[in-house]
Design a protein around this motif. Structure first.
Motif, PDB file in Angstrom:
ATOM      1  N   LEU A 500       0.822  -1.218   0.000  1.00  0.00           N
ATOM      2  CA  LEU A 500       0.000   0.000   0.000  1.00  0.00           C
ATOM      3  C   LEU A 500       0.854   1.265   0.000  1.00  0.00           C
ATOM      4  O   LEU A 500       0.463   2.289  -0.562  1.00  0.00           O
ATOM      5  CB  LEU A 500      -0.922   0.011   1.225  1.00  0.00           C
ATOM      6  CG  LEU A 500      -2.063  -1.005   1.188  1.00  0.00           C
ATOM      7  CD1 LEU A 500      -2.812  -1.001   2.513  1.00  0.00           C
ATOM      8  CD2 LEU A 500      -3.020  -0.696   0.049  1.00  0.00           C
ATOM      9  N   LYS A 501       2.023   1.160   0.641  1.00  0.00           N
ATOM     10  CA  LYS A 501       2.880   2.345   0.673  1.00  0.00           C
ATOM     11  C   LYS A 501       3.467   2.626  -0.703  1.00  0.00           C
ATOM     12  O   LYS A 501       3.850   3.746  -1.016  1.00  0.00           O
ATOM     13  CB  LYS A 501       3.992   2.169   1.708  1.00  0.00           C
ATOM     14  CG  LYS A 501       3.459   2.281   3.136  1.00  0.00           C
ATOM     15  CD  LYS A 501       4.476   1.884   4.148  1.00  0.00           C
ATOM     16  CE  LYS A 501       5.180   3.076   4.737  1.00  0.00           C
ATOM     17  NZ  LYS A 501       5.960   2.692   5.933  1.00  0.00           N
ATOM     18  N   GLU A 502       3.531   1.609  -1.518  1.00  0.00           N
ATOM     19  CA  GLU A 502       4.177   1.749  -2.823  1.00  0.00           C
ATOM     20  C   GLU A 502       3.168   1.971  -3.952  1.00  0.00           C
ATOM     21  O   GLU A 502       3.370   2.817  -4.828  1.00  0.00           O
ATOM     22  CB  GLU A 502       4.974   0.459  -3.106  1.00  0.00           C
ATOM     23  CG  GLU A 502       6.122   0.663  -4.067  1.00  0.00           C
ATOM     24  CD  GLU A 502       6.874  -0.646  -4.291  1.00  0.00           C
ATOM     25  OE1 GLU A 502       7.327  -0.841  -5.415  1.00  0.00           O
ATOM     26  OE2 GLU A 502       6.963  -1.471  -3.354  1.00  0.00           O
ATOM     27  N   CYS A 503       2.106   1.198  -3.958  1.00  0.00           N
ATOM     28  CA  CYS A 503       1.195   1.170  -5.104  1.00  0.00           C
ATOM     29  C   CYS A 503       0.025   2.150  -4.893  1.00  0.00           C
ATOM     30  O   CYS A 503      -0.552   2.195  -3.805  1.00  0.00           O
ATOM     31  CB  CYS A 503       0.647  -0.247  -5.281  1.00  0.00           C
ATOM     32  SG  CYS A 503      -0.331  -0.419  -6.775  1.00  0.00           S
ATOM     33  N   PRO A 504      -0.335   2.923  -5.902  1.00  0.00           N
ATOM     34  CA  PRO A 504      -1.390   3.935  -5.704  1.00  0.00           C
ATOM     35  C   PRO A 504      -2.790   3.351  -5.612  1.00  0.00           C
ATOM     36  O   PRO A 504      -3.719   4.047  -5.208  1.00  0.00           O
ATOM     37  CB  PRO A 504      -1.267   4.816  -6.953  1.00  0.00           C
ATOM     38  CG  PRO A 504      -0.661   3.944  -8.003  1.00  0.00           C
ATOM     39  CD  PRO A 504       0.235   2.990  -7.265  1.00  0.00           C
ATOM     40  N   VAL A 505      -2.988   2.086  -6.041  1.00  0.00           N
ATOM     41  CA  VAL A 505      -4.337   1.508  -5.966  1.00  0.00           C
ATOM     42  C   VAL A 505      -4.258   0.149  -5.286  1.00  0.00           C
ATOM     43  O   VAL A 505      -3.178  -0.440  -5.176  1.00  0.00           O
ATOM     44  CB  VAL A 505      -4.965   1.333  -7.369  1.00  0.00           C
ATOM     45  CG1 VAL A 505      -5.090   2.669  -8.069  1.00  0.00           C
ATOM     46  CG2 VAL A 505      -4.161   0.368  -8.230  1.00  0.00           C
ATOM     47  N   GLU A 527       5.274   0.482 -11.129  1.00  0.00           N
ATOM     48  CA  GLU A 527       5.521   1.582 -12.066  1.00  0.00           C
ATOM     49  C   GLU A 527       4.536   1.520 -13.232  1.00  0.00           C
ATOM     50  O   GLU A 527       3.986   2.543 -13.668  1.00  0.00           O
ATOM     51  CB  GLU A 527       6.980   1.486 -12.568  1.00  0.00           C
ATOM     52  CG  GLU A 527       7.620   2.812 -12.927  1.00  0.00           C
ATOM     53  CD  GLU A 527       7.320   3.925 -11.916  1.00  0.00           C
ATOM     54  OE1 GLU A 527       6.827   4.959 -12.367  1.00  0.00           O
ATOM     55  OE2 GLU A 527       7.554   3.739 -10.689  1.00  0.00           O
ATOM     56  N   GLY A 528       4.322   0.314 -13.727  1.00  0.00           N
ATOM     57  CA  GLY A 528       3.361   0.131 -14.824  1.00  0.00           C
ATOM     58  C   GLY A 528       1.953   0.530 -14.414  1.00  0.00           C
ATOM     59  O   GLY A 528       1.215   1.160 -15.180  1.00  0.00           O
ATOM     60  N   ILE A 529       1.590   0.182 -13.194  1.00  0.00           N
ATOM     61  CA  ILE A 529       0.243   0.539 -12.714  1.00  0.00           C
ATOM     62  C   ILE A 529       0.107   2.057 -12.599  1.00  0.00           C
ATOM     63  O   ILE A 529      -0.900   2.640 -12.991  1.00  0.00           O
ATOM     64  CB  ILE A 529      -0.036  -0.145 -11.358  1.00  0.00           C
ATOM     65  CG1 ILE A 529      -0.162  -1.663 -11.575  1.00  0.00           C
ATOM     66  CG2 ILE A 529      -1.289   0.409 -10.714  1.00  0.00           C
ATOM     67  CD1 ILE A 529      -0.229  -2.462 -10.291  1.00  0.00           C
ATOM     68  N   ARG A 530       1.162   2.686 -12.099  1.00  0.00           N
ATOM     69  CA  ARG A 530       1.131   4.150 -11.989  1.00  0.00           C
ATOM     70  C   ARG A 530       0.865   4.790 -13.352  1.00  0.00           C
ATOM     71  O   ARG A 530       0.053   5.699 -13.483  1.00  0.00           O
ATOM     72  CB  ARG A 530       2.481   4.680 -11.488  1.00  0.00           C
ATOM     73  CG  ARG A 530       2.680   4.595 -10.015  1.00  0.00           C
ATOM     74  CD  ARG A 530       4.037   5.234  -9.679  1.00  0.00           C
ATOM     75  NE  ARG A 530       4.537   4.757  -8.424  1.00  0.00           N
ATOM     76  CZ  ARG A 530       4.107   5.198  -7.244  1.00  0.00           C
ATOM     77  NH1 ARG A 530       3.188   6.138  -7.206  1.00  0.00           N
ATOM     78  NH2 ARG A 530       4.600   4.704  -6.137  1.00  0.00           N
ATOM     79  N   GLY A 531       1.607   4.322 -14.350  1.00  0.00           N
ATOM     80  CA  GLY A 531       1.470   4.867 -15.703  1.00  0.00           C
ATOM     81  C   GLY A 531       0.067   4.670 -16.256  1.00  0.00           C
ATOM     82  O   GLY A 531      -0.516   5.577 -16.859  1.00  0.00           O
ATOM     83  N   ALA A 559     -10.260  -0.618  -9.497  1.00  0.00           N
ATOM     84  CA  ALA A 559      -9.304  -0.080  -8.510  1.00  0.00           C
ATOM     85  C   ALA A 559      -8.946   1.366  -8.846  1.00  0.00           C
ATOM     86  O   ALA A 559      -8.843   2.219  -7.946  1.00  0.00           O
ATOM     87  CB  ALA A 559      -8.046  -0.942  -8.493  1.00  0.00           C
ATOM     88  N   PHE A 560      -8.776   1.661 -10.139  1.00  0.00           N
ATOM     89  CA  PHE A 560      -8.469   3.039 -10.542  1.00  0.00           C
ATOM     90  C   PHE A 560      -9.605   3.976 -10.153  1.00  0.00           C
ATOM     91  O   PHE A 560      -9.392   5.059  -9.613  1.00  0.00           O
ATOM     92  CB  PHE A 560      -8.278   3.119 -12.071  1.00  0.00           C
ATOM     93  CG  PHE A 560      -6.980   2.520 -12.561  1.00  0.00           C
ATOM     94  CD1 PHE A 560      -5.985   2.117 -11.678  1.00  0.00           C
ATOM     95  CD2 PHE A 560      -6.740   2.369 -13.922  1.00  0.00           C
ATOM     96  CE1 PHE A 560      -4.798   1.565 -12.138  1.00  0.00           C
ATOM     97  CE2 PHE A 560      -5.558   1.828 -14.391  1.00  0.00           C
ATOM     98  CZ  PHE A 560      -4.582   1.416 -13.493  1.00  0.00           C
TER      99      PHE A 560
END
Lengths: 1036, 305
Positions: A500-505, A527-531, A559-560
């Motif tokens: 959770l600390k790393e991934c935005p969703v 990183e891919g999810i962020r993009g 999730a987004f």
């Protein structure tokens, strides 16, 4: 007929209430002529129809109607502005006393040397008095009108078995005007006893207990309702058990009264001890009320339990902390009921003492209003309510008690930690509150949401909270929820916290995929999810497919959306529920011209003075008052009983204003008689105005009374609705604006809104101190958003909830009052009425000041940093939340997304990567005059007001308008138009004002078929032309 | 565009310059024919184009800018900028074909109300003269303080004034409304939406309206100033009332912080070239082109709403 009598008759006929009573009296089976004669004589003697006098007439009428006898010794005392006036109706009104008249003996002077005190012998020492004794008792304030009527109209079948004559005499001799009528409760008890062979023994015991309770100062009817009936239910038909338990409870009363003395809480006339201490212990299901336990030699005796608790109770109240009662009500009393229900008497005693110790701990620290508000009792109460509901559903009370014990420990631990920190930081007493640490508030939010099913959950909560330190600000609560729901064992919790600390969703499947990778693989995946999240937000056609997460497109999109939709009106689980249960999306694709985003910059405001705390508020008193109101509103949303005393206060306010206006009218009338001829007409107009105003108040008050009914606890929903209708009444609202405002919030807001109010960004409101010397920008911005969002929502909620629950006849009256208050025709639809009422309470009264305050705190925006904004239209699943993101009252109208002419345009703050609102753009063919034109219409520009507060609204408006012009050109539209109503343009008043400047004086067009949005609710017409591809129409 | 490079502009701002002679020289230098009209003590400059540029079936559009200035002021924004924007237009129109129906008047004594009554204003006499010359077939579009900013402002003051006055014939009110309506559409079309309608201090439109001819004034302001002023008008309705008393004290009566900086800087030594913005000249050129193409019907009172 003498002139004086004629005048009295005119006065009675001139008063609607008196006239009706006079006519009704004529219809009585017996004694009606005497009632009429009494009314005439009394009016004549008093020189007018005073409100007290009318009350007497009503009482007299009720007595005669109920008994078919005229009480010849009727005697009353009136308080008038001129002093006390005693009228003896026997001599002056009713004529001679007929033979056999029911005469009241004169009051006896107390004998010398009589010691104060009483014998606990039930009704044994009570002597029967004639029914007319009610008059004297009423005049001397020992009984109220409701009780008088109840005794007069009591059914004959109850009178004998329940010795109502003696009970009535007890009421008139030793009662209080605050006691409630006993007849309904007696009827309820009778239903339980009627078929028992030894029913009379029960009745006698109950009457004895009621009278003894009355002698100790408790209302006999309340005692019957709250103690005796539950005891009857606990041991149906077992007289011995009933006798024992009712005697034991009565003993406890005596003990408490003796401990606390005449002035202490729980003494005479105080229901609180009865309700909060005794009733829970004696309630149905309480083990103390079960037969047989008292005989168990292993158990402490009932006397021991009750007396020990009673002593501790008394000791607690002797501390005289101002909020002790408040703490117990709807919070600690549940605990007491819980332990009484499942624990052995020994445990009842032990845990009851622990509870009282906790109450003393808290009440000893919450000594001021501000500290007590920070304690946030409604959240504690709400958590307890949820736990209780769960315990009742599962019939598992042990868990409730264990969680509450842990809760008490946790609260005390957090408070002590805050105090220790304050000491370390050498903060002076009074400059900090032990109830305002972030941990305490975060914990309370979860407690109030019912997140802790076991004591272990509370420990896990703190583990998670500490683990998430340094994670995304503002999302902590969401992340804690996710961990609590998804990770049970400690190792998994650590992993999930890292994710959770790393991934935005968050999505379970994504998390599982992440967990199965190496450290570098995890980074790449995130990183891919962020993009993709960014692309999803900025490009309405972008795919959510991730090559490393095959088959998870849909889950990733959900999730987004959960991450992007931030609304005070929606929780994240609710967002997911909507998406899973069948989301709405546009059937037609967005035209390529609109899918092409438009970017522009807006200047930021740089709030001044906040950091240093040295800033100045331009409207400090207003802000403080507003803050206090909002805080109370937040509390009220979670406090089930909040509205009741305020409804009564409003009713009283209506009465006071009405009486004051009547007095003013009378004074004006006197002035008219003495005034020169030329001034009389003006004075007469003034007098008529006062009369009309007074009539308005009386109508409002009688409406509330008619809905509420005569009982002590009227039906909840109609009373709430009626109270709101009264609160909306124009004149009352002026006098008691805060109450009216709070009613709107308290009655209209649902549970989700209450949750939202307890979370960001509104949590800052609840935490703020209204007495702080300076209220900073962030707080004022949050207040501004709360005012806009929740007042509007509450008004709409009123029409959705309480209003619909009212009987149709009340609906008509309530609608008329709300319409009058809002200055709207009654036939406006509910949404329009709600909006008009909102403007009255929200926009006009407060937002103006809040805007100005934000202006002054925000300072000029010229030359400061800017943010890049992206506008892009979308019709995906995300975009059905256009109304929620913009915090609109029309948020539920998600189906509008299917309209072919409607394009929700996302407002994206590229600096933060957040979706901060929507622009409602319409593109359609319209006929204007003889021309068929393609129009682009801005039907609402709806950024979040808390976001807009940080940017220059003129920059923002001009940026939106330029982008819309470019879209209109690209789509081949003939003109770009704007809606013209202030609210239709934008819910953000700051923005709406800037837009108003823009449309002022602009050409207006009225399409033949007006644009309706949402369909059937609002009509957007006329439209102001902001841009035109061609010159306008020509005449001549 | 470099404003200081406009031929003759800097010299026009010099103290003591004979502005009439300088204006005539600038026009002549561009090959534009002009004549001086002496009316009621004022010397106005009239630019009319060849006869083929005019038709009787529509109103003649008279574009007006005053060339005088307040004593002690350099008058860059008030009103040299508008004068040279019209000079440039005259140069563009002198050889243009088609019936554009435009004539240009540079007026004298615009600042007169400060020294006497409104009837002393040069434009009042001009309107009387025009009525005699062309009956009622002209309408007036006044440019004043148009050298700074990016937002067109159509003045609401004239229309507000006649609407409030019971002495004004209703037909004339409708004519004025018609002219405003046409201009509002043109501004919407010209400015991609960057146009506002606000009350402004009076210009030559006052004298012309009192002279019985329809006139509307256009000015320019930086966007922040225009919106800032508009928001203040919303907050304080009395501010708008102040514009309904046309005299030299109109601006002085208003709270200083309520007024746009641009207006505060005119009528004094600060009204120099440094206040002007190139964007304003480009925007005005675009607007004037639309005005040239604009058709104004003879019966202005029947312009559709």
């Amino acid at each position: 007929m003498s002139r004086a009598e004629e005048l009295a008759r005119e006065l009675i006929e001139g008063d609607k209430r008196a006239k009706r009573l006079f006519l009704d009296a004529g219809q009585l089976r017996a004694g009606g002529d005497r009632v009429q004669a009494f009314m005439l004589q009394a009016t004549q003697s008093a020189g007018g129809l005073l409100p007290d006098l009318l009350s007497y007439f009503e009482l007299l009428y009720a007595l005669v109607k109920g008994t078919d006898r005229f009480p010849f010794d009727a005697e009353y005392l009136l308080s008038t502005p001129r002093g006390e006036l005693i009228l003896d109706a026997y001599g002056n009104a009713a004529g001679q006393v007929p033979a056999g008249a029911d005469l009241l003996p004169g009051p006896e002077a107390p004998g010398d040397g009589d010691a104060p005190g009483f014998m606990l012998d039930g009704l044994d020492s009570v002597e029967a008095e004639p029914i007319s004794g009610l008059f004297r008792a009423f005049a001397e304030g020992r009984i109220n009108k409701l009780c008088c009527r109840a005794f007069a109209e009591a059914p004959a079948r109850l009178a004998g078995p329940w010795k109502l004559e003696l009970l009535r005499s007890f009421y008139t001799a030793s009662g209080s005007a605050r006691w409630i009528p006993p007849v309904d409760d007696i009827a309820a008890a009778e239903r339980r006893l009627a078929k028992l062979p030894d029913a009379q023994r029960f009745r006698d015991q109950a009457l004895r207990a009621m009278a003894d309770a009355g002698k100790m100062g408790f209302c006999p009817a309340q005692y019957l309702r709250r103690v005796l009936i539950p005891l009857l239910d606990a041991s149906p038909g077992d007289y011995a058990a009933f006798e024992r338990s009712s005697s034991a409870v009565a003993d406890c009363f005596l003990s408490v009264c003796a401990e606390m003395g005449p002035d202490g809480d729980g003494s005479a006339n105080n229901l609180f001890t009865l309700k909060a201490l005794i009733a829970p212990l004696a309630a149905l299901g309480s083990r103390l009320s079960l037969p047989g336990w008292r005989d168990d030699p292993a158990m402490p005796s009932m006397e021991e339990v009750l007396f020990s608790l009673g002593r501790r109770w008394a000791a607690l109240f002797k501390k005289r902390h101002p909020f002790t009662r408040e703490l117990l009500r709807s919070y600690a009393d549940h605990f007491l009921a819980g332990i009484a229900r499942i624990e052995t008497p020994r445990e009842v005693l032990r845990q009851g003492l622990r509870l009282l110790e906790h109450v003393e701990f808290v009440s000893g620290r919450a000594l001021t209003d501000a500290d007590f508000q920070r304690f946030r009792k409604p959240l504690h109460a709400r958590g307890v309510r949820l736990l209780l509901a769960r315990a009742e559903r599962d019939a598992r009370y042990a868990n409730l008690l264990r969680v509450l014990q842990k809760h008490f420990d946790t609260v005390e631990r957090l408070v002590l930690a805050a105090e220790a920190k304050a000491i370390r930081e050498r903060r002076a007493p009074g400059r900090y509150s032990p109830f305002s640490s972030p941990e305490y508030l975060s914990y309370l939010r979860f407690f109030a949401a019912g997140s802790f099913a076991t004591p272990g959950d509370i420990e896990v909560f703190f583990d998670v909270l500490h683990g998430l330190r340094g994670a995304r600000e503002g999302d902590t609560d969401d992340m804690v929820s996710i961990v609590l729901e998804n990770a049970k064992d400690p190792a998994e919790r650590a992993d999930l916290i890292a994710f959770l600390k790393e991934c935005p969703v968050f999505d379970r499947a994504v998390y599982a995929a992440w967990r199965g990778r190496s450290e570098s693989g995890r980074s790449e995946l995130v990183e891919g999810i962020r993009g993709r999240l960014r692309a999803y937000l900025e490009d309405p056609l972008a795919s959510t497919a991730h090559p490393e997460l095959p088959g998870l497109d849909d889950r990733l999109e959900i999730a987004f959306i959960k991450q992007l939709v931030r609304s005070a009106q929606l929780t994240k689980p609710r967002v997911e529920e909507i998406l899973v249960s069948g989301a709405v999306r546009g059937d037609d694709p967005v035209p390529p011209e609109l899918a092409q985003g438009k970017r522009f910059h807006v200047r930021e405001r740089a709030p001044s003075g906040e950091e240093e705390g040295g800033g100045k508020n331009a409207h400090r008193d207003f802000l403080r008052a507003r803050l206090a109101l909002l805080k109370e509103a937040i509390d009220s949303a979670t406090d089930a009983d909040w509205w009741r005393p305020r409804a009564k206060a409003l009713l009283a306010a209506a009465g006071e204003r009405s009486a004051a206006l009547a007095e003013l009218s009378r004074q004006t009338e006197a002035l008219i008689a003495q005034a020169p001829e030329g001034e009389r007409a003006a004075l007469e107009r003034k007098r008529r105005g006062l009369e009309e105003q007074g009539a308005g108040f009386r109508a409002a008050a009688s409406f509330l009374r008619s809905v509420a009914g005569p009982g002590e606890e009227p039906p909840e929903v109609p009373l709430k609705a009626a109270a709101l209708a009264l609160a909306c009444d124009k004149t009352i609202a002026k006098a008691r604006f805060p109450d009216a405002f709070l009613f709107l919030l308290a009655l209209g807001l649902g549970e989700e809104a209450a949750d939202a109010l307890a979370s960001e960004p509104f949590a800052t409101i609840a935490e703020a101190d209204p007495q702080a010397p300076f209220l900073g920008f962030a707080l004022v911005a949050a207040m501004r958003e709360a005012s806009t969002t929740f007042v509007r929502q509450a008004v709409a909620g009123f029409f959705e909830g309480p209003f619909k629950a009212m009987p149709p006849s009340y609906q008509a009256q309530a609608r008329a009052m709300v319409a009058a208050a809002a200055g709207s025709p009654e036939d406006n639809n509910d949404a329009m009425l709600a909006d008009l009422a909102y403007r009255r309470y929200g926009a006009q009264a407060a937002n103006h000041f809040l805007d100005r305050e934000l202006d002054s705190l925000g300072g000029p925006s010229g030359g400061r940093a800017s943010r890049e904004i992206l506008l892009v239209a979308g019709k995906r699943r995300l975009d059905q939340f256009y109304g929620f993101v913009g915090e609109l009252c029309i948020a539920q109208h998600v189906q509008e997304l299917r309209r072919r002419d409607f394009f929700p345009v996302r407002i994206v703050d590229l600096a933060s990567g957040r979706l901060v609102g929507y622009v409602h753009l319409f593109v359609y063919q319209a006929r204007i005059g003889l021309r068929q034109l393609k129009l682009a219409v801005l039907g609402g520009v709806e950024p979040k007001s808390s976001w807009l507060a940080y940017v220059d609204e003129v920059d923002f408006h001009c940026g939106v308008r330029r982008a819309a012009v470019e879209w209109a050109r690209a789509l081949g539209a003939s003109m770009l138009c704007s809606a013209t109503g202030a609210v239709a343009m934008s819910n953000c008043m700051q923005l709406s004002r800037a837009m108003q400047v823009d449309i002022e004086g602009k050409p207006l067009v009225e399409p033949e078929k007006p644009l309706s949005f949402p369909q059937g609710y609002w009509t957007l017409s006329p439209l102001a032309v902001l841009w035109s591809a061609t010159s306008g129409p020509r005449g001549g | 565009m470099d404003i200081s490079a406009i031929p003759g502009f800097l010299e026009f701002l010099e103290p003591g310059v004979d502005r009439l002679a300088h204006l005539l020289a600038a026009l002549a230098g561009l090959g534009v024919q002009a004549k001086v009209l002496g009316m009621a003590g004022s010397r106005h400059v009239l630019v009319r184009f060849k006869d083929s540029a005019y038709t009787d079936s529509r109103r003649v559009k008279t574009l007006v800018a005053h060339y005088d200035r307040e004593p002690g002021s350099r008058g860059a924004n008030d009103n040299s900028a508008a004068v040279f924007q019209l000079v440039a237009l005259a140069a563009r129109l002198k050889d243009r074909r088609g019936r554009h129906n435009v004539q240009i008047v540079f007026t004298d004594n615009e600042e007169a109300p400060g020294r006497g009554s409104v009837r002393d204003q040069g434009s009042f006499g001009l309107a009387e003269g025009f009525r005699k010359l062309w009956k009622d077939s002209s309408c007036f579009i006044i440019l004043d303080v148009t050298g700074r900013g990016d937002t067109y402002v159509l003045s609401a003051s004239g229309l507000d004034l006649v609407r409030k006055s019971s002495a004004v014939p209703p037909d004339f009110v409708r004519e004025l409304e018609g002219l405003h309506r046409i201009l509002a559409w043109e501004l919407a079309a010209a400015g991609r939406g960057e146009a506002l309608v606000l009350p402004t201090p009076y210009s030559d439109n006052l004298g012309i309206i009192l002279g019985g001819l329809p006139a509307a004034a256009i000015t320019m302001l930086p966007r922040d100033e225009a919106y800032g002023f508009g928001l203040k008008l919303q907050e304080n309705p009395h501010l708008r009332q102040a514009f309904l008393r046309p005299d030299s004290e109109t601006l002085a009566r208003m709270p200083r912080d309520a007024l746009p900086l641009t207006w505060k800087s005119i009528h004094g030594p600060s009204d120099g070239i440094e206040l002007l913005t190139e964007g304003a000249f480009a925007a005005m050129a675009a607007l004037l082109e639309r005005v040239v193409g604009m058709e104004v019907p003879l019966d202005l009172g029947k312009v559709a709403p």
